[in-house]
Design an enzyme around this catalytic site. Sequence first.
Site, PDB file in Angstrom:
ATOM      1  N   GLY A  22       0.651  -1.274  -0.034  1.00  0.00           N
ATOM      2  CA  GLY A  22      -0.081  -0.131  -0.265  1.00  0.00           C
ATOM      3  C   GLY A  22       0.669   1.038  -0.294  1.00  0.00           C
ATOM      4  N   ARG A  83       1.356  -4.657  -5.671  1.00  0.00           N
ATOM      5  CA  ARG A  83       0.908  -6.020  -4.787  1.00  0.00           C
ATOM      6  C   ARG A  83       1.412  -7.342  -6.529  1.00  0.00           C
ATOM      7  NH1 ARG A  83      -1.119  -4.124   0.270  1.00  0.00           N
ATOM      8  NH2 ARG A  83      -2.560  -2.932  -0.225  1.00  0.00           N
ATOM      9  N   ASP A 114       4.424  -4.460   6.486  1.00  0.00           N
ATOM     10  CA  ASP A 114       5.451  -6.000   7.025  1.00  0.00           C
ATOM     11  C   ASP A 114       4.968  -7.007   5.522  1.00  0.00           C
ATOM     12  OD1 ASP A 114       2.706  -5.709   6.753  1.00  0.00           O
ATOM     13  OD2 ASP A 114       2.437  -6.629   8.827  1.00  0.00           O
ATOM     14  N   THR A 137       3.581   2.537   5.224  1.00  0.00           N
ATOM     15  CA  THR A 137       2.392   2.584   5.765  1.00  0.00           C
ATOM     16  C   THR A 137       1.898   3.249   6.543  1.00  0.00           C
ATOM     17  OG1 THR A 137       0.807   0.299   6.544  1.00  0.00           O
ATOM     18  CG2 THR A 137       3.318   0.272   7.747  1.00  0.00           C
ATOM     19  N   ASP A 139      -0.857   2.634   8.455  1.00  0.00           N
ATOM     20  CA  ASP A 139      -1.328   1.749   9.620  1.00  0.00           C
ATOM     21  C   ASP A 139      -0.245   1.997  11.141  1.00  0.00           C
ATOM     22  OD1 ASP A 139      -3.172   1.358   7.653  1.00  0.00           O
ATOM     23  OD2 ASP A 139      -2.235  -0.393   7.398  1.00  0.00           O
ATOM     24  N   ASP A 141       1.461   0.209  12.435  1.00  0.00           N
ATOM     25  CA  ASP A 141       1.456  -0.738  13.199  1.00  0.00           C
ATOM     26  C   ASP A 141       2.447  -2.056  12.969  1.00  0.00           C
ATOM     27  OD1 ASP A 141       1.425  -1.555  10.890  1.00  0.00           O
ATOM     28  OD2 ASP A 141      -0.228  -3.166  10.938  1.00  0.00           O
ATOM     29  N   ARG A 183      -6.191  -1.333   9.400  1.00  0.00           N
ATOM     30  CA  ARG A 183      -6.684  -2.637   8.693  1.00  0.00           C
ATOM     31  C   ARG A 183      -6.582  -2.910  10.417  1.00  0.00           C
ATOM     32  NH1 ARG A 183      -1.223  -4.489   6.001  1.00  0.00           N
ATOM     33  NH2 ARG A 183      -0.569  -3.917   7.612  1.00  0.00           N
TER      34      ARG A 183
HETATM   35  P1  ADP Z   1       2.682  -4.488   2.263  1.00  0.00           P
HETATM   36  O1  ADP Z   1       3.832  -4.005   2.554  1.00  0.00           O
HETATM   37  O2  ADP Z   1       1.722  -2.551   2.691  1.00  0.00           O
HETATM   38  O3  ADP Z   1       2.249  -5.242   3.987  1.00  0.00           O
HETATM   39  P2  ADP Z   1       0.994  -6.906   1.493  1.00  0.00           P
HETATM   40  O4  ADP Z   1       1.029  -7.723   2.500  1.00  0.00           O
HETATM   41  O5  ADP Z   1      -0.122  -6.713   0.406  1.00  0.00           O
HETATM   42  O6  ADP Z   1       1.415  -5.500   0.934  1.00  0.00           O
HETATM   43  O7  ADP Z   1       2.528  -7.299   0.259  1.00  0.00           O
HETATM   44  C1  ADP Z   1       2.974  -6.525  -0.009  1.00  0.00           C
HETATM   45  C2  ADP Z   1       3.941  -7.154  -1.254  1.00  0.00           C
HETATM   46  O8  ADP Z   1       4.798  -8.329  -0.597  1.00  0.00           O
HETATM   47  C3  ADP Z   1       2.585  -8.259  -2.017  1.00  0.00           C
HETATM   48  O9  ADP Z   1       2.409  -8.625  -2.988  1.00  0.00           O
HETATM   49  C4  ADP Z   1       4.190  -9.604  -2.707  1.00  0.00           C
HETATM   50  O10 ADP Z   1       4.828  -9.010  -3.687  1.00  0.00           O
HETATM   51  C5  ADP Z   1       4.731  -9.297  -1.203  1.00  0.00           C
HETATM   52  N1  ADP Z   1       4.224 -11.134   0.273  1.00  0.00           N
HETATM   53  C6  ADP Z   1       3.994 -10.311   1.354  1.00  0.00           C
HETATM   54  N2  ADP Z   1       4.045 -11.538   1.504  1.00  0.00           N
HETATM   55  C7  ADP Z   1       5.085 -11.934   1.358  1.00  0.00           C
HETATM   56  C8  ADP Z   1       5.354 -13.347   1.397  1.00  0.00           C
HETATM   57  N3  ADP Z   1       4.948 -14.118   2.493  1.00  0.00           N
HETATM   58  N4  ADP Z   1       6.871 -13.914   1.004  1.00  0.00           N
HETATM   59  C9  ADP Z   1       6.865 -13.558  -0.749  1.00  0.00           C
HETATM   60  N5  ADP Z   1       6.841 -11.781  -0.796  1.00  0.00           N
HETATM   61  C10 ADP Z   1       4.605 -11.625  -0.086  1.00  0.00           C
END
Ligand code: ADP
Length: 334
Positions: A22, A83, A114, A137, A139, A141, A183
Amino acid sequence: MPKIYFKMESRIRRIGVLTSGGDAPGMNAAIRAVVRSAIFYHCEVVGIRKGYTGLVERQFMGMQSHSVSKIISQGGTILKSSRCPEFNDPHVRKVAVENMREAGIDALVVIGGDGSFRGANDLVKEFDFPVVGVPGTIDNDIYGTDYTIGFDTAINTALEAVDKLRDTADSHNMVFFVEVMGRDAGFIALHTAIGTGAEAVLVPEYPTNIKKLCDYLLNERRKNKTSGIVIVAEGDEAGGAMEIAAQVKRRLPDYETRVTTLGHIQRGGSPSCADRVRASILGHGAVKALLDGRKGVMVGLINDKIEYTAFDLACSRHNEINKYWYDIARILSI
Ligand code: ADP
């Protein structure tokens, strides 16, 4: 002149930078800090567009000092974000690392949440590729930092919006249920509630009792309070603002209720001064960490000092809102 941390023995000559997950206001200030710090320490910088998607698709662009001119005041991210579910696949991550090695990128800064750090952690563990994270982010958090980039701007945006809603609530004797982002965390809700003098705040961290909320609103009316603002965190376990307003309306049918979901306006806009400053310090901290030989860590600010937290820890825990502040929000709304 800051102390020059560049070590001659550092093998890092070219640093990649991307924004993932995000978007958050202040990400551009972090990109700028990474680019300028890296150049200051005699490294080259490669910007990777569209987060992990750009790593896989080789969307690389060389960045110079002027590439980040005047972006400190811009919301969003000039590198774009995405994403990238494919990144959960180790074969795809292998391609990403091969692409970086082929492009001469020795280390990577990931600005994101995260989820993005989980992907970054995989690159470190599976391929021993040096990656450092910067928490971006709204958030707030993420474990290992007092503040994430974007949070301050988001709460100020929410604050301004709620102040405006208060005018209508007052004029028409209404109760507004205002849903804010965050979230599963109540940071935005709690800060917005305290900052706007809201009558109540509902956060995911503590159970919501609709009957108690209704009793409280009735009591407010007995005290001749004409309007009400209830801040609802989007992740509240009792539901969003729409659901909670409906439940209140069922118990208090003569109440004029309205629902406003602030939504994505909280993620946009020119970053606040606090976000720009934090992003600048954290972005510099990420480059310094890499040149000092660190990897697999997130750079955070704790009590205004740079601290490094292992991705494993940053991804397995969450920051929690301050219960004492939550109690104060209630005390001040009597
Ligand atoms: P944020 O970083 O804001 O928490 P997301 O949770 O959507 O956002 O994660 C962003 C991107 O990080 C995902 O679209 C994916 O490409 C990568 N990602 C998230 N979780 C994993 C994971 N367990 N293993 C590998 N890549 C991941």
